[in-house]
Design a protein around this motif. Structure first.
Motif, PDB file in Angstrom:
ATOM      1  N   ALA A 359       7.590 -35.082 -47.026  1.00  0.00           N
ATOM      2  CA  ALA A 359       6.288 -35.703 -47.305  1.00  0.00           C
ATOM      3  C   ALA A 359       5.946 -35.612 -48.787  1.00  0.00           C
ATOM      4  O   ALA A 359       5.354 -36.544 -49.360  1.00  0.00           O
ATOM      5  CB  ALA A 359       5.205 -35.036 -46.459  1.00  0.00           C
ATOM      6  N   THR A 360       6.326 -34.500 -49.427  1.00  0.00           N
ATOM      7  CA  THR A 360       6.084 -34.361 -50.866  1.00  0.00           C
ATOM      8  C   THR A 360       6.880 -35.383 -51.659  1.00  0.00           C
ATOM      9  O   THR A 360       6.362 -36.012 -52.596  1.00  0.00           O
ATOM     10  CB  THR A 360       6.447 -32.935 -51.318  1.00  0.00           C
ATOM     11  OG1 THR A 360       5.682 -31.986 -50.562  1.00  0.00           O
ATOM     12  CG2 THR A 360       6.152 -32.750 -52.794  1.00  0.00           C
ATOM     13  N   LEU A 361       8.147 -35.584 -51.299  1.00  0.00           N
ATOM     14  CA  LEU A 361       8.972 -36.577 -51.985  1.00  0.00           C
ATOM     15  C   LEU A 361       8.390 -37.978 -51.810  1.00  0.00           C
ATOM     16  O   LEU A 361       8.315 -38.754 -52.773  1.00  0.00           O
ATOM     17  CB  LEU A 361      10.404 -36.529 -51.443  1.00  0.00           C
ATOM     18  CG  LEU A 361      11.202 -35.234 -51.665  1.00  0.00           C
ATOM     19  CD1 LEU A 361      12.565 -35.347 -51.000  1.00  0.00           C
ATOM     20  CD2 LEU A 361      11.349 -34.941 -53.136  1.00  0.00           C
ATOM     21  N   ALA A 443      15.131 -33.030 -53.803  1.00  0.00           N
ATOM     22  CA  ALA A 443      14.125 -31.973 -53.879  1.00  0.00           C
ATOM     23  C   ALA A 443      14.404 -31.043 -55.054  1.00  0.00           C
ATOM     24  O   ALA A 443      13.472 -30.614 -55.757  1.00  0.00           O
ATOM     25  CB  ALA A 443      14.099 -31.192 -52.569  1.00  0.00           C
ATOM     26  N   ARG A 444      15.683 -30.726 -55.283  1.00  0.00           N
ATOM     27  CA  ARG A 444      16.023 -29.862 -56.421  1.00  0.00           C
ATOM     28  C   ARG A 444      15.658 -30.543 -57.749  1.00  0.00           C
ATOM     29  O   ARG A 444      15.136 -29.887 -58.659  1.00  0.00           O
ATOM     30  CB  ARG A 444      17.518 -29.554 -56.403  1.00  0.00           C
ATOM     31  CG  ARG A 444      17.944 -28.553 -55.323  1.00  0.00           C
ATOM     32  CD  ARG A 444      19.295 -27.944 -55.657  1.00  0.00           C
ATOM     33  NE  ARG A 444      19.727 -26.983 -54.662  1.00  0.00           N
ATOM     34  CZ  ARG A 444      20.613 -27.210 -53.716  1.00  0.00           C
ATOM     35  NH1 ARG A 444      21.178 -28.410 -53.628  1.00  0.00           N
ATOM     36  NH2 ARG A 444      20.965 -26.274 -52.856  1.00  0.00           N
ATOM     37  N   MET A 445      15.932 -31.843 -57.852  1.00  0.00           N
ATOM     38  CA  MET A 445      15.606 -32.559 -59.080  1.00  0.00           C
ATOM     39  C   MET A 445      14.095 -32.594 -59.297  1.00  0.00           C
ATOM     40  O   MET A 445      13.602 -32.367 -60.412  1.00  0.00           O
ATOM     41  CB  MET A 445      16.152 -33.983 -59.008  1.00  0.00           C
ATOM     42  CG  MET A 445      15.886 -34.813 -60.250  1.00  0.00           C
ATOM     43  SD  MET A 445      16.034 -36.566 -59.939  1.00  0.00           S
ATOM     44  CE  MET A 445      14.704 -36.828 -58.784  1.00  0.00           C
ATOM     45  N   LEU A 446      13.355 -32.858 -58.231  1.00  0.00           N
ATOM     46  CA  LEU A 446      11.899 -32.900 -58.354  1.00  0.00           C
ATOM     47  C   LEU A 446      11.334 -31.519 -58.686  1.00  0.00           C
ATOM     48  O   LEU A 446      10.344 -31.406 -59.413  1.00  0.00           O
ATOM     49  CB  LEU A 446      11.291 -33.418 -57.048  1.00  0.00           C
ATOM     50  CG  LEU A 446       9.770 -33.606 -57.030  1.00  0.00           C
ATOM     51  CD1 LEU A 446       9.354 -34.601 -58.108  1.00  0.00           C
ATOM     52  CD2 LEU A 446       9.299 -34.082 -55.669  1.00  0.00           C
ATOM     53  N   LEU A 533       6.321 -25.511 -51.991  1.00  0.00           N
ATOM     54  CA  LEU A 533       6.924 -26.205 -50.849  1.00  0.00           C
ATOM     55  C   LEU A 533       8.391 -26.539 -51.118  1.00  0.00           C
ATOM     56  O   LEU A 533       9.258 -26.343 -50.247  1.00  0.00           O
ATOM     57  CB  LEU A 533       6.138 -27.484 -50.547  1.00  0.00           C
ATOM     58  CG  LEU A 533       4.756 -27.306 -49.916  1.00  0.00           C
ATOM     59  CD1 LEU A 533       4.081 -28.657 -49.749  1.00  0.00           C
ATOM     60  CD2 LEU A 533       4.862 -26.606 -48.574  1.00  0.00           C
ATOM     61  N   LEU A 534       8.681 -27.042 -52.315  1.00  0.00           N
ATOM     62  CA  LEU A 534      10.068 -27.407 -52.631  1.00  0.00           C
ATOM     63  C   LEU A 534      10.962 -26.176 -52.717  1.00  0.00           C
ATOM     64  O   LEU A 534      12.104 -26.193 -52.242  1.00  0.00           O
ATOM     65  CB  LEU A 534      10.106 -28.193 -53.937  1.00  0.00           C
ATOM     66  CG  LEU A 534       9.403 -29.557 -53.903  1.00  0.00           C
ATOM     67  CD1 LEU A 534       9.353 -30.167 -55.298  1.00  0.00           C
ATOM     68  CD2 LEU A 534      10.093 -30.503 -52.940  1.00  0.00           C
ATOM     69  N   GLU A 535      10.468 -25.087 -53.322  1.00  0.00           N
ATOM     70  CA  GLU A 535      11.243 -23.851 -53.381  1.00  0.00           C
ATOM     71  C   GLU A 535      11.527 -23.308 -51.984  1.00  0.00           C
ATOM     72  O   GLU A 535      12.649 -22.872 -51.684  1.00  0.00           O
ATOM     73  CB  GLU A 535      10.505 -22.797 -54.206  1.00  0.00           C
ATOM     74  CG  GLU A 535      10.624 -22.965 -55.700  1.00  0.00           C
ATOM     75  CD  GLU A 535       9.909 -21.876 -56.458  1.00  0.00           C
ATOM     76  OE1 GLU A 535      10.150 -21.726 -57.667  1.00  0.00           O
ATOM     77  OE2 GLU A 535       9.090 -21.160 -55.842  1.00  0.00           O
ATOM     78  N   ASN A 539      15.256 -22.880 -50.481  1.00  0.00           N
ATOM     79  CA  ASN A 539      15.705 -21.553 -50.033  1.00  0.00           C
ATOM     80  C   ASN A 539      16.037 -21.544 -48.545  1.00  0.00           C
ATOM     81  O   ASN A 539      16.958 -20.847 -48.122  1.00  0.00           O
ATOM     82  CB  ASN A 539      14.628 -20.508 -50.334  1.00  0.00           C
ATOM     83  CG  ASN A 539      14.416 -20.308 -51.818  1.00  0.00           C
ATOM     84  OD1 ASN A 539      15.309 -20.557 -52.622  1.00  0.00           O
ATOM     85  ND2 ASN A 539      13.231 -19.871 -52.197  1.00  0.00           N
ATOM     86  N   SER A 540      15.291 -22.309 -47.750  1.00  0.00           N
ATOM     87  CA  SER A 540      15.556 -22.334 -46.305  1.00  0.00           C
ATOM     88  C   SER A 540      16.902 -22.997 -46.011  1.00  0.00           C
ATOM     89  O   SER A 540      17.599 -22.594 -45.073  1.00  0.00           O
ATOM     90  CB  SER A 540      14.436 -23.071 -45.571  1.00  0.00           C
ATOM     91  OG  SER A 540      14.436 -24.458 -45.879  1.00  0.00           O
TER      92      SER A 540
END
Length: 545
Positions: A359-361, A443-446, A533-535, A539-540
């Motif tokens: 959802a964040t992306l 997600a890593r790039m963002l 949220l992205l971290e 990590n998950s």
């Protein structure tokens, strides 16, 4: 370690501890493990300043040390914990959470420990009681027992924990030493033992502390009285917690943030009752579920029904319908793991984090490139691989616009292009070109862009403060004068004369500066929510493999 993380860590260290500590910390981040002599040589600073900077970093849990390069007899080497440095960005959120859960007393306890890195329970109780007493009306004071109660609640809910023994931090296990000897890369200093490895991690000491908070003395004779009292401090009676230091448990705060994000997402997707059911499930399993677990421990429908708050007077059939609705929802926040006890249910933590990151992306794409680009992005997330013609048809967007949007997303690395050749020669006429979205690399790039954004916000705030330093210092001096005049009972005309020392244009400039800095602060907090949220999602994915 990316350049954006190094830059952000340097800015955070500079803002909290000054340029000297920032210089040492940044050098350790860039170089890895260094001994004291190498730190002095590479930073070109006196050895005393280097020692004091390392003491500050170790005191706040930002640096670990050990003799990993040459064995136990070699020089002690230091390394900065980048994760803990980045946690400094979240300090206001930790303090606000403590206030919302445990009131002003809990807020000040967490604030004091964050400011000092680690404290004994007795020292924290006395300091917080004195601060609360200073803000009370004359004749009122804060009892130590109330602060002890708030401190105990924070420990019982694992928001505070004992610091690991300092002697253990300098010792490295033999396996780590043998690995360093054979590996050509610089050695990785072992982290100190996890606080949870100590059986007394959350055990409160019995302290003999009774009394009430004291007001601060006036600044006129404060120095003389402190000098007079200094010899008496040596004969202070022990209270029972000497050598037992406490620190903030960041992991526990992060679990609370994660749970609140899941609850808010369920409330937005369904309704308040569904979110309260999920809240109850998370609260029941927060002690039994491991921090990195993919889902909570299974709970029966009967247990959930009995644990619901009394204010939600819903019947058992209604609860079953809500649980079925949560299980059938495409977001899959809740899953069913069995049929015993009316049905066994779990909260899918990793699946929830993946959906929140997704959802964040989608939100980032929509805000930057518009709703049509977001439609294409969501379509690729759902369908995985599509040709350009399929994207145009499914998204119902004209070919020219769809082509421009796809190329824009491709240039920003939000969309990837995968080639599938029909023949070994990779001829374009005999090759399928499929657009796809890889959620984890995106997600890593963002996340790196979020680090850059926060760094820019901090630099802008520091620049604004430096440019208006003269006005800020003048305002602080006048506020101090007004405060002392009010304490001495000055007349209203005297107060007005002092207030008029700031001209109208200066007052307007100060108001504009405060408004601008407040916007920058709120922007930092909002970006930090996306970073969290992205971290958590990144990590998950690492722990689930």
């Amino acid at each position: 370690m990316t350049a954006q993380e190094v830059r952000l860590c340097g800015l955070l260290l500079q803002e909290h501890f000054g340029e000297v500590v920032e210089k040492v910390g940044t050098q350790l981040i860039r170089s890895g493990a260094l001994n004291l002599r190498a730190i002095v040589q590479q930073t070109n600073m006196p050895i005393d300043l280097a020692k004091k900077s390392l003491c500050v970093l170790v005191q706040h849990g930002l640096c670990v040390f050990g003799s990993a390069r040459r064995g136990p007899g070699g020089p002690v080497e230091y390394r900065v914990c980048v994760e803990n440095v980045l946690h400094m960005l979240r300090y206001p959120r930790y303090i606000y959470t403590a206030k919302s859960l445990y009131g002003d007393t809990g807020e000040l306890v967490v604030e004091e420990i964050l400011q000092r890195g680690q404290m004994t329970m007795s020292c924290a109780v006395k300091t917080v009681a004195d601060r609360l007493t200073h803000n009370m009306e004359d004749g009122c004071s804060m009892d130590y027992s109330e602060v002890i109660s708030a401190f105990s609640n924070l420990v019982e809910t694992h928001f505070l924990q004992r610091c690991p023994v300092a002697a253990e931090q300098g010792s490295a296990p033999p396996a780590a030493t043998s690995t360093v000897e054979t590996a050509p890369a610089p050695p990785a200093i072992t982290r100190p033992p996890a606080p949870e490895s100590n059986p007394d991690c959350y055990k409160l000491p019995h302290i003999n502390l009774r009394g009430r908070g004291k007001r601060r003395r006036s600044s006129e004779d404060g120095e003389d009285k402190r000098e007079a009292k200094r010899p008496k401090l040596e004969n202070v009676e022990p209270v029972g917690d000497e050598g037992i230091y406490w620190q903030v448990n960041f992991q526990r705060f992060h679990l609370h943030f994660r749970d609140q994000a899941i609850i808010s997402a369920v409330a937005c997707k369904l309704d308040q009752t569904s979110s309260e059911i999920v809240r109850t499930m998370l609260r029941m399993s927060e002690v039994t579920t491991q921090p990195g677990a993919a889902h909570t421990q299974p709970l029966s429908a009967n247990e959930i029904f009995r644990a619901l708050p009394p204010s939600y007077s819903i019947g058992r059939p209604i609860l079953d319908q809500y649980l079925t609705l949560l299980v059938d929802d495409p977001m899959e926040f809740v899953g069913k793991s069995g049929d015993s006890g009316g049905g066994m249910y779990v909260v899918n933590l990793h699946r929830a984090l993946a959906n929140l990151a997704r959802a964040t992306l989608e939100s980032v794409v929509q805000e930057r490139f518009g709703s049509r680009s977001a439609r294409i992005f969501r379509l690729l997330l759902r369908k995985r691989h599509l040709e350009q013609k399929q994207v145009e048809d499914f998204a119902m967007i004209p070919a020219k616009e769809a082509k421009d949007m796809l190329y824009t997303l491709l240039s920003e690395n939000l969309v990837q292009l995968q080639e599938i050749p029909k023949t070994p020669d990779h001829a374009p006429s005999r090759t399928f070109y499929l657009y796809t979205v890889s959620q984890l690399p995106t997600a890593r790039m963002l996340l790196q862009r979020c680090y850059k954004t926060v760094s820019n916000l901090i630099e802008r705030r520091l620049f604004e403060t430096k440019e208006n330093k003269r006005h800020l210092e003048k305002s602080q001096r006048i506020e101090a004068i007004l405060g002392s005049l009010k304490d001495t009972g000055a007349e209203l005309t005297q107060l007005q004369e002092v207030e008029e020392m700031i001209t109208a244009p200066e007052r307007q400039q100060l108001e504009a500066l405060r408004h601008h800095i407040n916007k920058l602060d709120s922007s930092e907090n909002q970006v930090d929510e996306s970073i969290f949220l992205l971290e958590s999602y990144v990590n998950s994915t690492g722990t689930s493999r």
